[in-house]
Each structure stands twice: as C-alpha cells, then as structure tokens.
Design an enzyme around this catalytic site. Structure first.
Site, PDB file in Angstrom:
ATOM      1  N   HIS B 262       0.834  -1.218   0.000  1.00 36.92           N
ATOM      2  CA  HIS B 262       0.000   0.000   0.000  1.00 36.92           C
ATOM      3  C   HIS B 262       0.864   1.261   0.000  1.00 36.92           C
ATOM      4  O   HIS B 262       0.535   2.245   0.663  1.00 36.92           O
ATOM      5  CB  HIS B 262      -0.934   0.015   1.218  1.00 36.92           C
ATOM      6  CG  HIS B 262      -2.017  -1.018   1.144  1.00 36.92           C
ATOM      7  ND1 HIS B 262      -3.203  -0.804   0.498  1.00 36.92           N
ATOM      8  CD2 HIS B 262      -2.070  -2.295   1.609  1.00 36.92           C
ATOM      9  CE1 HIS B 262      -3.961  -1.897   0.579  1.00 36.92           C
ATOM     10  NE2 HIS B 262      -3.297  -2.817   1.244  1.00 36.92           N
ATOM     11  N   ASP B 325      -0.756  -4.832   5.885  1.00 34.95           N
ATOM     12  CA  ASP B 325      -1.724  -5.730   5.258  1.00 34.95           C
ATOM     13  C   ASP B 325      -1.501  -5.878   3.761  1.00 34.95           C
ATOM     14  O   ASP B 325      -0.876  -5.036   3.120  1.00 34.95           O
ATOM     15  CB  ASP B 325      -3.145  -5.192   5.491  1.00 34.95           C
ATOM     16  CG  ASP B 325      -3.282  -3.756   4.991  1.00 34.95           C
ATOM     17  OD1 ASP B 325      -2.334  -2.963   5.193  1.00 34.95           O
ATOM     18  OD2 ASP B 325      -4.315  -3.436   4.386  1.00 34.95           O
ATOM     19  N   GLU B 326      -2.021  -6.950   3.247  1.00 36.51           N
ATOM     20  CA  GLU B 326      -2.149  -7.170   1.804  1.00 36.51           C
ATOM     21  C   GLU B 326      -0.865  -6.921   1.019  1.00 36.51           C
ATOM     22  O   GLU B 326      -0.898  -6.381  -0.081  1.00 36.51           O
ATOM     23  CB  GLU B 326      -3.274  -6.278   1.236  1.00 36.51           C
ATOM     24  CG  GLU B 326      -4.619  -6.590   1.854  1.00 36.51           C
ATOM     25  CD  GLU B 326      -5.734  -5.692   1.341  1.00 36.51           C
ATOM     26  OE1 GLU B 326      -6.865  -6.177   1.229  1.00 36.51           O
ATOM     27  OE2 GLU B 326      -5.476  -4.499   1.064  1.00 36.51           O
ATOM     28  N   ASN B 327       0.251  -7.301   1.606  1.00 37.18           N
ATOM     29  CA  ASN B 327       1.484  -7.277   0.826  1.00 37.18           C
ATOM     30  C   ASN B 327       1.598  -8.588   0.087  1.00 37.18           C
ATOM     31  O   ASN B 327       1.830  -9.624   0.687  1.00 37.18           O
ATOM     32  CB  ASN B 327       2.672  -7.074   1.762  1.00 37.18           C
ATOM     33  CG  ASN B 327       3.989  -7.361   1.056  1.00 37.18           C
ATOM     34  OD1 ASN B 327       4.089  -7.192  -0.164  1.00 37.18           O
ATOM     35  ND2 ASN B 327       4.972  -7.810   1.811  1.00 37.18           N
TER      36      ASN B 327
END
Lengths: 685, 685
Positions: B262, B325-327
């Site tokens: 992100h 998150d969401e790496n």
C-alpha cells in the site's frame, strides 16, 4: 402506535396523480435555455448543441495564470458532479480539439481592484465552447455563465449553441457580511464567497467590529480582540486566507471598522478612549447603543493610527470602511470636556464633530494609501471628495452625493436581514430609470451591496437569509436595467438555488434539518406545509414581538421560516390569476389540494407539537393553518355548487382571517390577502 | 405545463389521513425514555422529572479543567438548540442550587490514553441532575448520556429521574477514517469526532498513507507529500489541531502509515526505496497493488527512521499503526537482489521477510517510545509480544493472538464501507459469548474499530457511510454483551440520527441535496421513494459492476443510496409479521399504500429522468419500481377478493422478480424476498 415516518411518506405518495407526469412542452425547453442569472448583456441563441461526454476536454490559451487554472479546475469538478462523468484533470495545449477553450489576453490584477475588466465573450458551437476575455476575472465570469448553460435531455448532457457578449453594469457588486453581532466561522465565509462568484458578485464587505464583538486579531493592540470577542475572532492568518480565497474568485475584500459609534467592543479593553468613563461590557442586546469613541481625546487617535496602520497592511484592498452610522451622540452631549472642546474649536454640532473625527481618520487612511468609505452620515459639506458614500438612506441621498462629486454605493433597498421578498429588492436600482443625473454623475454611482446584518443569524441559518434573494440583487447590479421580469426572476432563482447547493450552501438543506430538531425527530411533512406559507415578521418587528439576545439560540421556527415562502407565492399566484376573470370554478382541483393539505397538516401538527415543546409557541399557527384550510374548503364548496355565500358567513370568516393575520411566535401567514379575495368572491356578482 | 414542486407537495398532503394523528400511548412514553445509545451498564429508572426552564444552571465541582468546562459549555449550547431556551454561559460555584452539577475527582490525562477511566454516575432527581466521575473524560461520557435523556411533552422539556452507573466494556472503541484514498477535509474530521464523542467512542485511527495518496506533511521528507498528495494533505498544524480537537472530546488519535505494501504514494518521490525500479505514479484505481518498500535496502530504513522520529513527535498517542496488510510480495519475488538477501539471511518466505522488516520498524518505534500496531499479517511467530494485532480476519485470529499473549483489536465485522446493514455489524462481538479464552486472555482483546475505507466516499457522502451504523457498533463496544435487541437498536438509531445532525453531520441532509442535483432540480419525492427501497451492491462488487477511479465524481445514485434502506426495512417487517399468521387480508391498507406509491413514483420518475441524464443509468430501476408496485397491487387484490392466484400468474411474477433482483447501476432492491413471499402466499393453502 405512532405511525412510522416511512408509512406517512408512503401514504403521501398514494395521492400522486398522473397530472404530475404531464408533458414538458416545446416552450418549456426554450425557456429552460434562459436559466442564466444574472442575465448577460447580450445573448444570441443559435441552433445546435455541444454534447458533454466522458472525454470533455479543456484548454487554456493566451496569457494565463494559476488562479484561472484552479478556477477552471473547480468548474470542471462541478460539471463532473452534475453529469456523473469523469473528465481529465489537466488542460492539454490542444486548443483546436478542446471542447472548452479559455483564452485570456492578460491575467489582470492578482488582487482584484475596483474597475477591473470583468467582460467576456462566450461562443458555443456544435464543435467547441470558447471563452475569450481580457483578464482572468473576465474568464471566471464567463465560466460561471458556461456552467449555468448546461442542459440535459433524453440524449444526454449538452451546452446549447449561443453567442454571448457580457460585462457588468456596475463595477461594485457587494455582499456585506456582519461577522460581529454573530461570529461566522471560516466555512460560512468560504462557501458564501463561492456563491458570490457563482452570481458574479465582486466585493465582500466584511463588517468586523460592533457593539457586540471585535472580531479581528491585532498584534499591536491584542486586548481589543482578547477582551472584545468572547474568543470568537479571525486570526490574521485566517484573514489572509479569506482574502486569498476571495481573490481566487475575483472578489475584493473590504473590511469595515465601525466608528465612532457601534464601538462598545473596543471600549471593553480601552475605556480610556470612550466618551464616558465606562467600564464597558460586550453588548448582548440588539439595537443602537450609546458607547462612542471620544473624538476630542488625542489618545483615541494615537490608538487608531496604530490600528489602521496594521489593518492597512493586512487588507490589500484600496478601500477601507469606517462605518460612521447611527452615532446618536448621547455620550458627547453628556461629557463636559467634549462640550468644551467643541466650543473652543468652533464645532457647532455633533455632525460637525463627527466630521472632525472623520477628517483625522482620513489622514491615517491616506497615509496608508487607502480610500475611505463610510455610511451616509459621513457625507458632510466639509468632507473631501475622495471618500465613498455608502448609502443606507436611499437613491436620493446617493444621487445628491454624486451630484456633489462623491462616488457612492447603494445599500438601501438591499437589507436582506429584514426578510422582505426578493421581488422588493429586485426593483431597486442604484440609478433609477428616471434619474436626473448626468452621464458623468452616473459614473460616480459605483453599484450596490446587499447587507447581511447578523442580529438573528447563526452559522446554521445565515445561508438561508443571504440566498437565494441575493442572487436577484446580484442580477440588478450586473444585468441591463431592462431586465425586470419578476416572475422570470423567481423561476431562475429556483434553478440557481439548486446550483448553489453544489458549492456547499446550506440554505435549502438546513431547513429540513432544523425542522426535524424542532419536531423532536417526528415526521416533518406537516410542518413543511406550515413553513411554506408563513414568514418571519419584517423589518425590525422581531425585536419587539419576540425579544432575544445575541446569546439566544437561533433554532426557533422563526429562524427556519424564510422570506419568499414558496407555498404562499404559489397560492397567491393562483388566486390572482383566477380573480382576474372570476373563474374560481375552474380552479377547484388545485384549490382543494391546497386546502386539504392545510387542514390535515394543521391537525397533525397540533398533535405532534404535544411531543415537541420547542414548538409550543407556534401551536396557534397550526390551529390557524387548519382553519385556513377549512375556510378555503367552504369557499370552494360555494364555487362548486354555484351558490352565493351569506353576508354572515363572509363576515365571520373575514373576522377569523383578521385574527389569523396577527403574528404569532414572530411569524405571519402570507396568504391572508388572497384568502380575503376568495372569501369575498363567494358573494358572487 | 410542468407541475410545480409546491403543487406536487400539496397534492401529496391531500392523502394525509387521521391515522397519522393517532395516539401516543403510555407505553410509547416509557419506551421514549429508553433512548440511550450506547445503553449504559446500569440504569435504574425512577419516577419524577427535572424540568428544563430558561434559568437552567450548571455548576462544576471537584478537580476540574478547561477541557471539561468547554465540553459542558458545548453541551449546554446543544441543549439550548433543542429547547430554544437561553441559559447562562458561565458556571457559578453554587453547587447546591445548580440544575446540573458535575463533580470530577481528577482531571485524568490531558491527552487521552488507552485505559483511561471513562466511568461515571448520573443521578437525576426532581431537584438536580448530578454527574460524578473520577476523570474529565468520564464526565464527558456522562454529559452525552445526560443530553440523550432530554424529553418533552405538553408540559415542556424535562429530564426523567434516573440513576445510572456506567462504564465501557472495552477500552478501545475506534473509528478508522481513510483520508488517503479520498482526502477528507478538516471539517469532515471535526464533525465525525463530535459524532464519535456523542456515542462514546474514544479512538480515531487515522489512515494517512496509501497507494492513492500520502496525506501528512513531513518537514524532513517534504517530497513525500509534495509529490504524493495532489496537494491534498494535512499540514502539521492541522494534525495538531485534530489531535487537540479529539483530546478535548476524550478521543485518542492513532496514525497509520501503511507499509511495506500500500506504498505507491511513497515511491512517487522516493522510488529508490521501492522493490522495483519504478518510476511510480499516484495510483488512481481501487484495489491491491504491487509497489512495496524494499526491506533489504538500508536506504529504506534510513528514510523510515527519519520519518518515524518526526511522526512520533507529532502524534502524542502511545500507539502507532504500521499497516502491514495485503502485501502480496510480487515485487519481492521478482527482484533478484531481494531473493539473494533472503537466501543469504536464511529468510524462508515473504512472511518471514515482512517480519524481518517489522522488527526493524519496531526498533524505531520503541526508540521513540511507541507501541507498534499492525493488521493481522504482522502476527508472525517471531514477533515480540508488545505489538498490537489489528484483526481484519476475525474473532478467531484475534483469540489466537490473545492466547499467545498479544493484545488485539477487532475490525472484521465492522467494515462499514461494504454497505452491510447495521444489524450485521451489531451482532459481531470482539469476544463472542462462546469464547474459550480465559479471563486473563480476554483482557487482551482491547475492543474494536469500525473501518471507513474511502474508495467510494467524498466529503459530501462520507457521513452517510459512517453514520448511523457506527453508532450501533459503538454500542457493541461500550454496552454489556447482553444488549442485543436488533429492533430496539434500529429504533434508537433513528433517534441518534437526529441528534447527530445538531453536530453538523450531513448523513441525512445531504441525501435530499444530492437527489436534487441528480434530478436536475426537479421534485425529488418519487426518487426518494425509490431510494428508500434500494441499496448499493455489497462487499466489493461495486468495483466490478460499476467501475470508477479515485478521480471519478461520487454523485451517482449509488453514492446517494444508503445501507439499511428504510422503506425496505419497513416493508419487510410488515411482510414478515403478516406472513407468520398468513393474514395479509388484514394488512391490505398499508400494503396498498406501499404499492400505489411504488407504482406512481416509478411512473413519474421515468418521465423525470428524461430531463435528468445523470439518472439514465437508473432508468430501469424506475421501471422496476413501478412493476413491483403493480405486482404487489395484483397480489393484494387476490387477498382482498379471497381468491387464489394461478400458477401461471405466480410463475410470471416470480420470473419478473428474478429480473428485478439483478443489480442495475450498482443498486439492488431490498424487497425482493418479501415480494416473493407475498406472491407465493397468493396460492392460498
């Protein structure tokens, strides 16, 4: 059980009839093209349309600046908001293929000045819209016209082909906001500046000091705002922000520091410059008060010199307003030292003493490169010609000043705080058609200002007092004298009203919100019906009939009701139209709808008020609304049956109407005259 | 002619019937006393009332501070707004005669901290209301309860006698606002902080960096925001203003700087710390993206150390959120240098590499006295216990972390951006009733946060996404576990909704405004009927069915429709109630009202849309609404006539309902299941 809101709303829907679906005639479409406000100087409609699609592109050409770029950027975002289409955010150099081309010959002055060229041309063909203007500000005005031209139909959004050549009639088109009696936060100023730009106004006259508050930070004399503002003031950084925000919209910011009267807030921290010994407290009442600066005391001038030097640097505008109004001189009369000074200096009366004071101020202002402006009272024989007269007295006073060589600005007729209808302001022209001024003298009449005195406005309600009536006033200042059709003004006002909402103005949406609060979160449909036919008492009657202080909550029904009550206007128009030909028989359906709605709304409201004590003061209005509906229904029955009413019936109803006509809770029904016409018409021929 | 708006409105009024006037029963009055939200831990209603009159006076006693004084001042202004009464502005020392007495034992921490004592007692007798609290923040919570207790009837405003002893169930009750995907101006934050305080929330989790924007000024690394924000960022002065504003309301401000994923906006100015060579541009799409900080590059840490040192000084809160998150690690997989680093350092996978990265961050944070918080992904075996797990995965993940000794906060179940109804969020408890955690472990579950991810919210619409559903979530975090009555939650939500408006929240009033814009300023009654029964598609379906970018206008019908469509809820409830006993015959009147309204609104709307191209995408919804009304009316006829429908009729209608059930313009009818029940019920027994 309490009926749920949804249920009430659904029930209302039941009555929707197909009449509502009727036909948008060709004529209406033509009319719809005339949504411009203010009306431009020259408009030439053509055939064809420029469609708006996802890739609608803008280009800037000529000598351009960041202000214009940002303005065009914001206009495109508003266009996006209306069309729900996404456009590119940059402005490529491809003039030939741009859908909108803006060409400016120069940037003009970065900080707007009186007399800036605000003219523009706007040509829309099927291929391109093109704004050409001598300056950035001219292009801004053109961009607002452009946005107002947007239309939509089955085939999508488009701009109609047109050729417009436009410029303002008056160079001074202002709105005065009184931030002193009730402080107005930054966002109120910002959104009202946006609205001003949308209707091409160009002066924010910022009323910053009053008996009830001293609202600007001064670093040299900090006690003035620290003790005079209850903590509600603008920092110098905020002042600069407002000046920039205004300049970015082609709007000048002229401050007003009202003196020698209206000065209580100054004297809270500096009683030594007052004309009576003090002590002084921030004034909490509305009205005119005695505290006055002492024009015979050198300490007064010493302080003012410091003050004006600082303010002259803070405010870049060439003009500075020193108020000067409503000084009743009572403290001067009562002060032997002042009386002795007058005698010694051969000053014959208080007017002359105020002129003496003004001349001293004038020196400070001139030293700082400023032109002095003041209300009518400053216009005294002895005053040099290079001051501007701001007239609250009227066109005659203004014309007289012009004749004597003074420039002037009119506000008489534009006191929007007094709750008069837009139509009343609209007919007032700074230079009336029958003027006897020469062309040269007429040039000295610079324009006018709407005045938002803030005795009775809060940040929640101020927008509804300023708008939309000020748009009608803006048209008077910009458009040719001949633009005077009141019905068409109201039609366009309704359209502008919607467009102002996209700028964050709350004049519409806060009404429902405030009604919900008043009704303790009950359904507001019935209350909306009431509010659509009542208005606050006019002029200065509110002070008497419903006294409050500057600290009172402004959340009563009187604060929610607006000028130009729309339901009353609609009803009165219906009655007027029908009365002409005495054919009420053919208006039975719309009349019945009005009367049934009034009656039912009044009944429901009476019950709702039992759970909403904030409306207890308005209970009689609900009773009256029901009564108006019943009287109307009875009258309609006479027409339907082709019968005449008895003199007895008419007398009793007219008597009742006279009772209903009296204000309650500071509110008045606006349908009384029409109801009388109707009742009298039942007598037949 | 086009029917005027006033005329349409009046016509609707005609249908108002006396049913609406019905009786406020005694039971409703008792219920009305239960308007508190969140419900306090202990409430003991008593008889009697404390009236509110013009001279209602407040006194402060004990150890008090300016924060509390200002809070009480604001509460009194809100009380003035509701009652339209003016109260004194100062708080005299006369405890004995005060109508409201606030007594605090200590001021507590000036900047709120996790675990602050927020408890209070509130005793209202016929003589006095008294709030006692150990701290200023406790008194603030008590003041909000106090305001919620205000009632009114024929005899005026009053507070009912009651004895309340209250404290929160969880110490961490947060709202995350994503200021990165769509920048939210200061006034949005301010008014939402006010709303949070009104429902006793105490953490603003401020999501400040994303692929789509870097929103905070850093003086050490200015290119980050200069190149990463499109000019939309918070200055440090503004950050401090928000922190103070929050602290003045007993709310902590925890910033989030999301990394290593992100992170596109970081890399626009600093591609050298990315895991791929770049160049990078601010992301305009919604979704999950590849750009990731390089955890194997010392330059990354050098920059982050500088950054965190500056931010640690700017944000006083003990906690700092590093996202995590969401790496998806795609750039890591593709970068040979990173792969070599992993091999050399025996890092077995991307999770381990991220833990390696987090441990370095942890050092910076600890050095600056901060506790690290991150999303579920940071919860890796190797991570020390003094980090806080923020769970988007759910209660199980959170419980597992607690079991292993980590503290945690739940957000799974509270994703308010996904447009689920309040009832769905309301049933989610950070510690479910069937938890197997020990008492000690349960203490590690600190609470929860509602998350306002901002892919599809603008300053005009964000309030309507956050509220009122977040008030239901706030109740879950504050009130005893046993408070679970969904119907009563919705009843109170409606009341709270009105009260939030007085704080400037726009969740209600902007809906009508946006509908007016969509309809090109035509009457919105019919469109309101449509909007009351449709909702935006849920979860992440909007991305697919109606793709837009972060630069698209958020003014479509999908942006105006809200979760918990009120007309649908009302209708579904009616059907459910009646379906139980199969007595649709006795519901013919309300059913007819719904169906006639749907049918007529659909018809009118179709015509209105011809002049409102922004609604062209929604035209089929108008057709469907009319169709639903017609089908319903036919079903009602069967019930009225006591006849059974044919299988053919039912089949055709169910088929039609299946078509209507499909989303259009990203919107779905919420009455389909009820309509199916109704159609099937016409088959009889």
């Amino acid at each position: 059980m309490i009926m749920s809101k949804i249920f009430i709303k659904s029930f209302f829907g039941l009555a929707m009839i197909l009449t509502a679906v009727f036909v948008v005639s060709a004529q209406d479409l033509v009319q719809a093209r005339r949504n411009l406000m203010p009306v431009p100087a020259n408009v030439n409609w053509k055939s064809g349309r420029l469609p708006v699609a996802k890739n609608f592109a803008v280009a800037l050409a000529g000598k351009t600046d960041e202000r214009l770029k940002q303005y065009a950027f914001r206009v495109m975002r508003r266009l996006e908001g209306r069309t729900v289409l996404e456009f590119a955010r940059d402005f490529p150099n491809d003039s030939a293929n741009a859908n909108l081309l803006i060409e400016t010959a120069s940037t003009g002055s970065a900080i707007p000045q009186l007399g800036d060229d605000e003219s523009y041309n706007l040509e829309i063909s099927e291929r391109q819209a093109k704004i050409t203007a001598p300056t950035t500000v001219g292009a801004m005005r053109g961009l607002e016209t452009f946005l107002q031209l947007l239309e939509g139909d089955k085939n999508g959004f488009y701009f109609p082909a047109v050729s417009i050549s436009d410029k303002p009639r008056y160079p001074w088109r202002g709105l005065m906001i009184d931030s002193a009696r009730h402080f107005q936060p930054m966002e109120v100023l910002r959104r009202n500046l946006d609205a001003m730009a949308a209707v091409k106004m160009n002066v924010l006259h910022w009323h910053l000091t009053e008996d009830q508050g001293f609202r600007v930070e001064t670093k040299k004399l900090p006690e003035l705002y620290l003790q005079g503002s209850d903590g509600n003031f603008y920092t110098q950084e905020q002042v600069r922000e407002i000046i920039k925000y205004a300049a970015d919209r082609g709007i000048r910011v002229m401050p007003e520091f009202d003196m020698p009267g209206h000065a209580t807030a100054w004297l809270v921290s500096h009683p030594e410059i007052g004309s009576a010994p003090g002590p002084y407290k921030i004034e909490r009442q509305p009205g005119i008060f005695d505290p006055t600066l002492d024009p015979t005391n050198e300490a007064t001038y010493k302080l003012l010199e410091v003050f004006f030097r600082e303010m002259a640097a803070l405010f870049p505008d060439k003009y500075m307003h020193i108020g000067g109004d409503e000084n009743e001189g009572k403290q001067w009369d009562a002060n032997p030292k002042i009386q002795a000074f007058m005698k010694a200096n051969n000053i014959k009366d208080n007017h002359a003493l105020q002129t003496h004071f003004n001349k001293r101020l004038l020196k400070f202002l001139e030293k700082n490169g400023k032109i002095m402006m003041g209300w009518d009272e400053i216009f005294q024989p002895d005053l040099p010609k290079n001051v501007v007269i701001h007239s609250w007295r009227g066109q005659k006073a203004l014309a007289e000043a012009a004749r004597q060589g003074y420039t002037g600005v009119l506000s008489n007729g534009y006191y929007i705080d007094l709750m008069f209808p837009a139509s009343q302001h609209y007919v007032v022209d700074p230079i009336p058609a029958d003027t006897t001024l020469t062309a040269e003298e007429q040039k000295r009449v610079l324009g006018g200002e709407a005045t938002m005195w803030s005795e009775w406005v809060s940040p929640e309600t101020i927008d509804s007092r300023v708008w939309t009536r000020t748009a009608a006033i803006a048209e008077r200042f910009w458009s040719p004298r001949e633009v005077t059709d009141v019905d068409d003004m109201y039609r366009r006002l309704e359209i502008i009203s919607g467009q102002l909402e996209e700028l964050g103005l709350t004049h519409r949406k806060n009404q429902a919100m405030l009604l919900r609060r008043l009704l303790n979160n009950q359904d507001i449909t019935a209350l909306q019906t009431l509010v659509s036919v009542i208005e606050p008492v006019k002029e200065y009657r509110r002070y008497q009939v419903r006294p409050q202080t500057m600290l009172s909550p402004l959340t009563g029904l009187i604060d929610v009701a607006q000028a130009d009550a729309p339901g009353a206007r609609e009803f009165n128009k219906l009655i007027q139209t029908r009365a002409k030909n005495k054919d009420f028989q053919n208006a039975l359906i719309p009349l019945s709808i009005f009367f049934a709605n009034w009656k039912n709304s009044g009944m429901l409201l009476k019950t709702q008020i039992e759970n909403a004590p904030a409306l207890t003061e308005a209970r009689q209005l609900a009773v009256d609304l029901q009564s108006l509906g019943e009287t109307g229904a009875e009258a309609a029955e006479f027409f339907r049956d082709g019968k005449k009413s008895s003199a007895e019936w008419r007398d009793s109803r007219l008597k009742n109407l006279a009772e209903i006509a009296k204000q309650k809770a500071g509110l008045e029904f606006q349908v009384i005259e029409s109801m009388k016409v109707l009742v009298n018409a039942t007598a037949g021929n």
